[in-house]
Design an enzyme around this catalytic site. Structure first.
Site, PDB file in Angstrom:
ATOM      1  N   LYS A  93      25.369  33.684  37.283  1.00  0.00           N
ATOM      2  CA  LYS A  93      23.965  33.570  36.887  1.00  0.00           C
ATOM      3  C   LYS A  93      23.559  34.879  36.203  1.00  0.00           C
ATOM      4  CE  LYS A  93      19.497  32.323  39.076  1.00  0.00           C
ATOM      5  NZ  LYS A  93      18.823  32.106  40.377  1.00  0.00           N
ATOM      6  N   SER A  96      16.312  27.783  40.294  1.00  0.00           N
ATOM      7  CA  SER A  96      16.445  28.519  39.052  1.00  0.00           C
ATOM      8  C   SER A  96      17.885  28.726  38.584  1.00  0.00           C
ATOM      9  CB  SER A  96      15.795  29.892  39.213  1.00  0.00           C
ATOM     10  OG  SER A  96      16.482  30.657  40.197  1.00  0.00           O
ATOM     11  N   SER A 149      16.977  27.934  45.023  1.00  0.00           N
ATOM     12  CA  SER A 149      17.507  27.997  43.656  1.00  0.00           C
ATOM     13  C   SER A 149      18.984  27.694  43.526  1.00  0.00           C
ATOM     14  CB  SER A 149      17.233  29.379  43.045  1.00  0.00           C
ATOM     15  OG  SER A 149      15.875  29.493  42.707  1.00  0.00           O
TER      16      SER A 149
END
Lengths: 489, 535
Positions: free
Chosen positions: A74, A149, A173
């Site tokens: 990420k 996210s 997330s």
């Protein structure tokens, strides 16, 4: 090939690390333009890393437990090459001088970093649509969100670019996008994985964890990145629970708790069905499934959005245009305050600005008691609710794990909730409690919507089920998740 | 309008002490307040934590906490079994994270008090008064200053509005070498009634902080910054009492400035009240700076703005736990503090106030002094004698050489000359037994200070022997030198014979020259006097 298969292939020389890497890069070239999972790809560095692994193998030198396994990070996890943008205008061109502890441990274990994955800006969002790189698309229905996210990481795994990826989970997330993408997403206990090098959103809630296609892969990745880090005071000094040895052994006399609050009428029918299917699967393996009460669940969202935004308002104060990060061009006569205000107004997106303002307000003199301190009290109550379920008593047996959906509904259409932030916040109802209580939680695939029920895509959208365990008993949680996974196979 | 019948000064003090730990408060980057890094090039003592780079996390420096506890104990504070780290938020370019990690709710040390030492007229510690009181067996009346708290935080960086050398630049330069330096903030009660009291406290605090190894304490470098909060209680002719608004003077870094600023406010505040009638109320506090050249304070911030620092617990750090055992371990390791030590030197060794004061200025020097006494005693010297001889050696032979080697940039201490306390003790013994002359003892001290020279690590006796410094005990030689001197100075010898005893000094000097320093002046004198019929 999943993680275990990939590393086996590399070890037995049935595939070279370079071949696996090129295959991941080819897959990325083919489908990333459509899905937008990765925001930066490192073809040269990845092949160089892979070649080094192959050379070691050729010399019969020892290699790490993830040798040759392609992985994505990420883009809020610092890496000493490429950019670390957090999908924000603010850090568009930011290059970290160091790698996060978790990233470094993957590299040291021989993993090949293929690229950086998309996210909601600074990990604030549940859809991966609030990114300067544009939305990541759900591989099961590209007009739908992938969740967030950590949506880029989820998509990269679900679409077969990489067998595993790291995400971060502050309020769901990892677990929510895993559910939206029919893969495994695991948030370890708070403190199990170092946060050093994870760009902080809400420090007391943030935790790095893996996405993978099976529980065993998630366990393997986590066993590599977990463990105390002298650079993170909040990393647990205790020995990491052994996540691998007993993974295949079922838990005897298993007790699973289902919160009454999780059987909400607001759940999508497919979500409700996936939950009941998981209950059946546990029962078929001899587990006792009981109702538990988590009475403060309904306050979780409010407490979470106060605590997370309060910490965020402080964590993101450093992005001011002075040392690094975007700096606004000033007009003659403008001063330091203009530099701050304009740089931050230009650099942060709408949702990030909203959360900074919310958090600043929650901590302000005269409001902190009513908002921030009350939220901390609710946080303690939520932790106590969970602990009570795990401890049992008053006629209730002690639960080994709590079972609930990973989100109340499957992926929504891109743009559907953009205008109404609160409707997106409410999607976190089943995930934030885990972060507030510091517990481990894992999502595994739970089923699909029917293609024709008018709510999902075609042929249907995935829904996930979530298991939550006591803090630092991640070994037990993964064994239970493996039991459920096996029952579904 | 009633007149002001009486003015009483009230001062409370905040002191920021930069700790001299090897590394910074929350990271391993080197600390600019450590002597090895004083003059580091700008922005070289930095790392991701110092700069607040994304993803960087603070990790507490335990050494800074322990040094602070030492200072806290010296201030008779209670040590919190658990204290915490809070974030204090404000935007300023010298603050990399735009929040400062500090201790707001639960400070490390709290609720202490200090008895001020007696002061001389110059506002220094009056050791003579201590000596007198000690002789009289009495106790001095001391002023008690309450300590509210002593908490740890991190220092900010420095902004430069001109280039080094004073060249004008466009914009502002930032140097983050100082950012993250451990900073101990000490806050007193408003218990001071004169500027002298404040200054003697500041001096005492500096001595103590240096003694426990908490700071290098170089004021010019900003290692200690003083911020007095000053107001006056005015007794009026109509019997009313009014309090003037509190003025906080920021960032004073010399004792002279502390004294000057307080005296200036004491002179000005009654007049200000007469002009504007403003009294102390919540929010009436103003912040002023000190102009060293004009010798006056100036307004920095008229009204205390309603600052909202949005304090909250720093989620990146764990609470600081100080067990009773840990505190006791630190207490046991506390060195004898300068005032107590000086009092002991006065009382037990009969040193002069000046000698005692000079010795306790530096911790390493007193440690050397104490060690030299112990070695002297183990070599057979009587303790009081050893204390006298050691004081002479260190404050005369030692101080002279330390001064010679010191530069304005770097002070050299006796303890850093290269001579050891064992060697000093041996010289003391040689001297005590009359085996070397005072002049040779000093010379020997000098030789032993020359690191790398022939005397390095050598025994003083060996060096003295090699150099022919040992006093000749050969009476025949002594007789010969004395006879030669009397013959060559017949006129002076006659004077001595006729009773002018002081004239013998000249003959002693001549005889010592002949002996090349290898004779004992006292013996030479006695021999000469005997030969001249005065023995």
């Amino acid at each position: 090939m999943n993680v275990l298969e990939s590393r086996e292939a590399v070890r037995t020389r049935s595939a070279s690390a370079v071949e696996l890497t090129r295959s991941a890069l080819d897959r990325a070239s083919a489908i990333n333009p459509k899905l937008n999972a990765l925001v930066e790809i490192f073809p040269d560095e990845a092949v160089a890393q892979a070649r080094a692994i192959d050379e070691r193998l050729a010399r019969n030198e020892p290699v790490g437990p993830l040798a040759g396994v392609p992985i994505a990070l990420k883009d809020n996890i610092c890496l000493s090459w490429g950019r670390t943008t957090c999908a924000s205008r603010m850090l568009e061109n930011y290059r970290s001088p160091y790698s996060a502890t978790a990233a470094q441990r993957l590299i040291d274990a021989g993993a090949i970093i293929i690229g950086k994955a998309n996210l909601d800006e600074f990990a604030m969002g549940s859809s991966t649509t609030r990114s300067i790189f544009g939305p990541t698309r759900n591989p099961f229905a590209t007009d739908h969100v992938v969740g967030g996210s950590s949506g880029g990481s989820a998509c990269a795994v679900a679409s077969g670019i990489v067998p595993a990826a790291l995400g971060s989970d502050t309020g769901g997330s990892i677990r929510q996008p895993a559910g939206f993408c029919n893969i495994v997403g695991y948030k370890p206990s708070y403190g199990l994985v170092s946060r050093f090098g994870l760009v902080a959103y809400a420090s007391s809630l943030d935790q790095i964890g893996p996405f993978a296609t099976c529980v065993a892969d998630a366990a393997l990745i986590t066993s590599v990145i977990a463990g105390v880090d002298p650079l993170d005071s909040t990393s647990s000094p205790d020995a990491v629970p052994d996540l691998l040895t007993d993974l295949e052994s079922p838990i005897a006399n298993l007790v699973i708790g289902v919160p009454t609050q999780a059987r909400s009428s607001a759940n999508h029918p497919a979500v409700a069905a996936a939950l009941e299917l998981a209950v059946e699967r546990f029962k078929r393996q001899g587990a006792i499934v009981i109702d538990v009460d988590l009475p403060h669940t309904s306050h979780g969202i409010a407490a979470y959005y106060l605590i997370a935004t309060a910490e965020a308002s402080s964590n993101l104060a450093r992005f001011d245009g002075v040392r690094y990060s975007r700096r606004a061009k000033l007009e003659p006569g403008q001063d330091l305050m203009d530099l701050y205000c304009r740089s931050r107004a230009e650099g942060f997106g709408e949702e990030v600005q909203r959360r900074i303002m919310l958090g600043t307000h929650a901590l302000s003199a005269g409001y902190a008691d009513a908002y921030y301190l009350t939220a901390l009290k609710v946080r303690r109550l939520i932790a106590r609710d969970h602990q009570r379920a795990f401890d049992g008593g008053e006629g209730q047996p002690a639960c080994h794990a709590i079972l609930m959906p990973s989100s109340p509904s499957p992926a929504w259409r891109i743009g559907e909730k953009t205008a109404d932030a609160v409707s997106e916040y409410l999607e976190d109802v089943y995930t934030v409690g885990v972060n507030l209580a510091g517990l481990p939680g894992i999502t595994i695939p739970g089923g699909f919507t029917r293609g024709n029920d008018g709510t999902g895509g075609t042929p249907g959208l995935p829904v996930g089920v979530q298991l939550v365990g006591p803090a630092m008993r991640d070994d037990q949680l993964l064994r239970i998740a493996r039991m459920l996974e096996r029952a579904a196979q | 309008m009633p007149e002001i019948a009486h003015v009483e000064l009230k001062v409370g003090l905040e002191v920021h002490v930069e700790l001299s730990t090897r590394t910074k408060m929350f990271t391993r980057a080197a600390n600019v307040a450590h002597a090895d890094h004083f003059d580091a090039e700008p922005n070289t003592l930095i790392d991701p934590v110092v700069l607040g780079l994304p993803g960087a996390l603070p990790v507490m420096n335990r050494a800074a906490v322990e040094r602070s506890v030492m200072v806290g104990l010296a201030l008779n504070c209670r040590i919190a079994p658990m204290s915490r780290w809070d974030r204090k938020s404000y935007f300023y370019p010298d603050l990399p994270k735009n929040y400062q990690i500090s201790q707001y709710q639960l400070p490390l040390c709290f609720d202490g008090s200090v008895e001020l030492p007696p002061m001389s007229a110059e506002g220094k510690v009056n050791y003579a008064a201590i000596a007198e009181a000690s002789e009289a067996g009495g106790q001095l009346a001391r002023t008690r200053i309450g300590i509210i708290r002593a908490h740890l935080e991190e220092d900010a960086g420095k902004l430069l509005h001109e280039a080094p050398g004073g060249h004008a630049i466009e914009g502002t330069l930032a140097d983050y070498n100082r950012a993250g330096t451990p900073l101990l903030e000490i806050v007193t009660q408003p218990d001071f009634r004169t500027s002298d009291e404040v200054v003697v406290f500041c001096r005492w605090l500096r001595d103590v902080c240096r003694f426990v190894g908490a700071t290098e304490g170089i004021l010019q470098r900003g290692h200690m910054r003083f911020e007095p909060n000053i107001n006056c209680v005015l007794k009026l002719s109509d019997g009313r009492t009014v309090k003037t608004p509190i003025v906080e003077i920021k960032n004073l870094n010399s004792f002279k400035a502390v004294q000057g600023a307080i005296e200036y406010e004491l002179r000005e505040q009654p007049g200000r009240w007469i002009r504007d009638g403003r009294e102390m109320t919540p929010g009436s506090k103003t912040t002023r700076g000190w102009d060293d050249a004009r010798n006056e304070t100036f307004v920095q911030r008229e009204k205390e703005e309603a600052d909202d620092y949005r304090y909250f617990l720093d989620p990146d750090l764990l609470p600081v736990v100080m067990s009773v055992e840990a505190v006791e371990r630190i207490r046991a390791a506390l060195p004898e503090l300068p005032l107590v030590r000086a009092t002991r030197y006065l009382r037990e060794y009969g040193l002069s106030p000046k000698e005692a004061a000079a010795l306790v200025e530096e911790r390493d020097v007193c440690l050397m002094y104490d060690a030299a006494i112990e070695h002297g005693v183990s070599l057979g010297l009587e303790r009081g004698r050893a204390a006298k001889l050691a004081a002479n050696a260190i404050l005369q032979s030692g101080a002279k050489r330390a001064n010679e080697r010191s530069t304005p940039e770097r002070a050299v201490l006796v303890s850093g000359l290269g001579i050891s306390s064992e060697q000093i003790a041996e010289i003391m013994v040689l001297r005590d037994r009359g085996e070397i002359s005072a002049q040779s003892a000093d010379e020997l001290f000098g030789l032993l200070c020359e690191m790398g020279g022939e005397a390095m690590g050598a025994s003083p006796r060996e060096v003295a022997t090699r150099r022919g410094m040992l006093i000749v005990r050969d009476d025949a030689a002594l007789d010969k030198w004395c006879d030669q001197v009397i013959a060559a100075n017949a006129k002076v010898a006659e004077d001595v014979r006729s009773g002018k005893l002081q004239a013998v000094g000249r003959l002693v000097g001549e005889a010592m020259k002949l002996a090349g320093g290898s004779a004992d002046a006292k013996t030479v004198r006695e021999t000469l006097l005997k030969k001249l019929g005065q023995g």
